[in-house]
Design a protein around this motif. Structure first.
Motif, PDB file in Angstrom:
ATOM      1  N   UNK A  41       0.883  -1.181   0.164  1.00 40.19           N
ATOM      2  CA  UNK A  41       0.085   0.075  -0.077  1.00 40.19           C
ATOM      3  C   UNK A  41       0.967   1.333   0.070  1.00 40.19           C
ATOM      4  N   UNK A  42       2.195   1.209   1.021  1.00 42.38           N
ATOM      5  CA  UNK A  42       2.814   2.496   1.022  1.00 42.38           C
ATOM      6  C   UNK A  42       3.464   2.671  -0.153  1.00 42.38           C
ATOM      7  N   UNK A  43       3.972   1.768  -0.876  1.00 40.37           N
ATOM      8  CA  UNK A  43       4.637   1.778  -2.370  1.00 40.37           C
ATOM      9  C   UNK A  43       3.902   2.229  -3.192  1.00 40.37           C
ATOM     10  N   UNK A  44       2.407   1.699  -3.463  1.00 41.38           N
ATOM     11  CA  UNK A  44       1.560   2.309  -4.370  1.00 41.38           C
ATOM     12  C   UNK A  44       1.133   3.699  -3.983  1.00 41.38           C
ATOM     13  N   UNK A  45       0.934   4.129  -3.012  1.00 45.30           N
ATOM     14  CA  UNK A  45       0.761   5.601  -2.804  1.00 45.30           C
ATOM     15  C   UNK A  45       1.715   6.424  -3.218  1.00 45.30           C
ATOM     16  N   UNK A  46       3.133   6.167  -2.729  1.00 43.34           N
ATOM     17  CA  UNK A  46       4.173   7.001  -3.286  1.00 43.34           C
ATOM     18  C   UNK A  46       4.764   6.704  -4.450  1.00 43.34           C
ATOM     19  N   UNK A  47       4.196   5.552  -5.090  1.00 41.51           N
ATOM     20  CA  UNK A  47       4.790   5.373  -6.608  1.00 41.51           C
ATOM     21  C   UNK A  47       6.403   5.225  -6.486  1.00 41.51           C
ATOM     22  N   UNK A  48       6.678   4.385  -5.624  1.00 41.81           N
ATOM     23  CA  UNK A  48       8.073   3.819  -5.511  1.00 41.81           C
ATOM     24  C   UNK A  48       8.234   2.685  -6.397  1.00 41.81           C
ATOM     25  N   UNK A  67      17.376   8.236 -20.021  1.00 44.37           N
ATOM     26  CA  UNK A  67      17.967   7.514 -19.045  1.00 44.37           C
ATOM     27  C   UNK A  67      17.239   6.175 -18.458  1.00 44.37           C
ATOM     28  N   UNK A  68      18.023   5.141 -18.265  1.00 44.39           N
ATOM     29  CA  UNK A  68      17.053   3.982 -17.583  1.00 44.39           C
ATOM     30  C   UNK A  68      16.892   4.334 -16.217  1.00 44.39           C
ATOM     31  N   UNK A  69      15.787   3.439 -15.826  1.00 50.85           N
ATOM     32  CA  UNK A  69      15.587   3.490 -14.407  1.00 50.85           C
ATOM     33  C   UNK A  69      16.112   2.397 -13.736  1.00 50.85           C
ATOM     34  N   UNK A  70      16.187   2.523 -12.482  1.00 49.08           N
ATOM     35  CA  UNK A  70      17.023   1.788 -11.544  1.00 49.08           C
ATOM     36  C   UNK A  70      16.513   0.332 -11.761  1.00 49.08           C
ATOM     37  N   UNK A  71      15.296   0.020 -11.724  1.00 45.97           N
ATOM     38  CA  UNK A  71      14.717  -1.107 -12.072  1.00 45.97           C
ATOM     39  C   UNK A  71      15.298  -2.032 -13.366  1.00 45.97           C
ATOM     40  N   UNK A  72      15.312  -0.839 -14.543  1.00 49.34           N
ATOM     41  CA  UNK A  72      15.821  -1.504 -15.757  1.00 49.34           C
ATOM     42  C   UNK A  72      17.262  -1.944 -15.684  1.00 49.34           C
ATOM     43  N   UNK A  73      18.076  -1.052 -15.021  1.00 53.39           N
ATOM     44  CA  UNK A  73      19.511  -1.321 -14.789  1.00 53.39           C
ATOM     45  C   UNK A  73      19.677  -2.453 -14.039  1.00 53.39           C
ATOM     46  N   UNK A  74      18.827  -2.687 -13.090  1.00 53.93           N
ATOM     47  CA  UNK A  74      18.997  -3.783 -12.320  1.00 53.93           C
ATOM     48  C   UNK A  74      18.713  -5.053 -13.033  1.00 53.93           C
ATOM     49  N   UNK A  97      17.802   8.554  -3.573  1.00 54.01           N
ATOM     50  CA  UNK A  97      16.957   9.383  -4.607  1.00 54.01           C
ATOM     51  C   UNK A  97      17.120   8.408  -5.785  1.00 54.01           C
ATOM     52  N   UNK A  98      17.916   7.869  -6.211  1.00 54.82           N
ATOM     53  CA  UNK A  98      17.876   6.965  -7.565  1.00 54.82           C
ATOM     54  C   UNK A  98      17.048   5.702  -7.095  1.00 54.82           C
ATOM     55  N   UNK A  99      17.159   4.990  -6.233  1.00 58.06           N
ATOM     56  CA  UNK A  99      16.411   3.990  -5.696  1.00 58.06           C
ATOM     57  C   UNK A  99      14.906   4.278  -5.814  1.00 58.06           C
ATOM     58  N   UNK A 100      14.468   5.602  -5.434  1.00 62.42           N
ATOM     59  CA  UNK A 100      12.999   5.592  -5.490  1.00 62.42           C
ATOM     60  C   UNK A 100      12.575   6.437  -6.797  1.00 62.42           C
ATOM     61  N   UNK A 101      13.591   6.608  -7.492  1.00 65.46           N
ATOM     62  CA  UNK A 101      13.158   7.140  -8.889  1.00 65.46           C
ATOM     63  C   UNK A 101      13.157   8.823  -9.133  1.00 65.46           C
TER      64      UNK A 101
END
Length: 247
Positions: free
Chosen positions: A70-77, A185-192, A230-234
């Motif tokens: 729920x928390x991640x959905x709210x803040x769009x992490x 730029x790639x997102x962190x999930x893409x780079x991961x 800050x990169x981890x959260x996008x």
């Protein structure tokens, strides 16, 4: 006497398939059902459905997982964080064994152990994603202000020309080229995800397994949470390797 159904006279058959018993001593004119059982002796039955267990409420997810979802959905992490937190709940001892088996450490710990054309201290997440210019924290991107090249998670891999290190470098170049050409730029999930594909190419000194690759990725997540939140959260972008655009 009671007449069998097949032998009952037509006059003795009711409209409901019952028969009338004879008027002898045992008959007495009783109304029998087709099985020969007097209607007043039949076992009562009910048209109601048999008892059923009361409906059960749906099983709720683990409160910890539900709260984070729920928390991640709210803040769009990015979803990678939820994935990371859930995976962190696995047996940490197993991942520790995998990291030790593959010699995963920081580049600071491994750089003096590498030997050109033999083994290389390889940054599992390409260092150029986190730095505009390789070296100290002065060259790092704005989303990783305290990171320097030695903080990167690394492992010693085969550096023989044409082998693992060269193959991974070619994969990195191909991945970053599309972003340079598009100006994105790639997102962190893409780079991961790309990092895990590159890890799968490692054959020496020990072939990489999917479990080990995920454990290594979790170690990188841990470093990112400390050095590049800050990169981890996008909220901050990664640098595109070989791009002149600083971020």
């Amino acid at each position: 006497m009671v007449l069998p159904l097949a032998a009952a006279p037509a006059a003795g058959v009711t409209g409901q398939g019952a028969i009338i018993a004879g008027t002898g001593a045992r008959g007495g004119g009783m109304l029998l059902d087709p099985t020969g059982t007097p209607y007043d002796k039949r076992i009562p039955y009910s048209l109601e459905e048999p008892d059923r267990p009361p409906p059960q409420p749906p099983k709720l997810p683990d409160p910890f997982v539900a709260l984070i979802a729920v928390a991640l959905a709210v803040v769009s992490i990015p979803n990678v964080l939820l994935h990371t937190y859930i995976d962190k709940r696995k047996d940490d001892a197993d991942c520790k064994k995998e990291l030790e088996k593959y010699g995963v450490a920081t580049h600071r710990d491994l750089k003096n152990k590498s030997m050109k054309n033999v083994t290389a201290s390889h940054h599992v997440l390409q260092n150029a994603f986190l730095q505009n210019a390789r070296g100290g924290s002065a060259g790092s991107i704005s989303g990783c202000p305290s990171y320097d090249v030695d903080d990167g998670i690394a492992m010693l891999i085969n550096d023989v020309p044409g082998q693992d290190h060269d193959k991974i470098t070619a994969m990195q170049d191909k991945f970053s080229r599309s972003y340079r050409e598009n100006g994105t730029s790639p997102t962190y999930p893409e780079a991961r995800d790309q990092m895990k594909k590159e890890l799968s190419e490692i054959k020496n000194p020990l072939p990489m397994t999917p479990i080990a690759a995920e454990c290594i990725a979790l170690k990188v997540d841990e470093m990112m949470a400390k050095k590049c939140p800050a990169v981890l959260t996008g909220s901050k972008p990664l640098h595109v390797p070989y791009s002149r655009k600083d971020v």
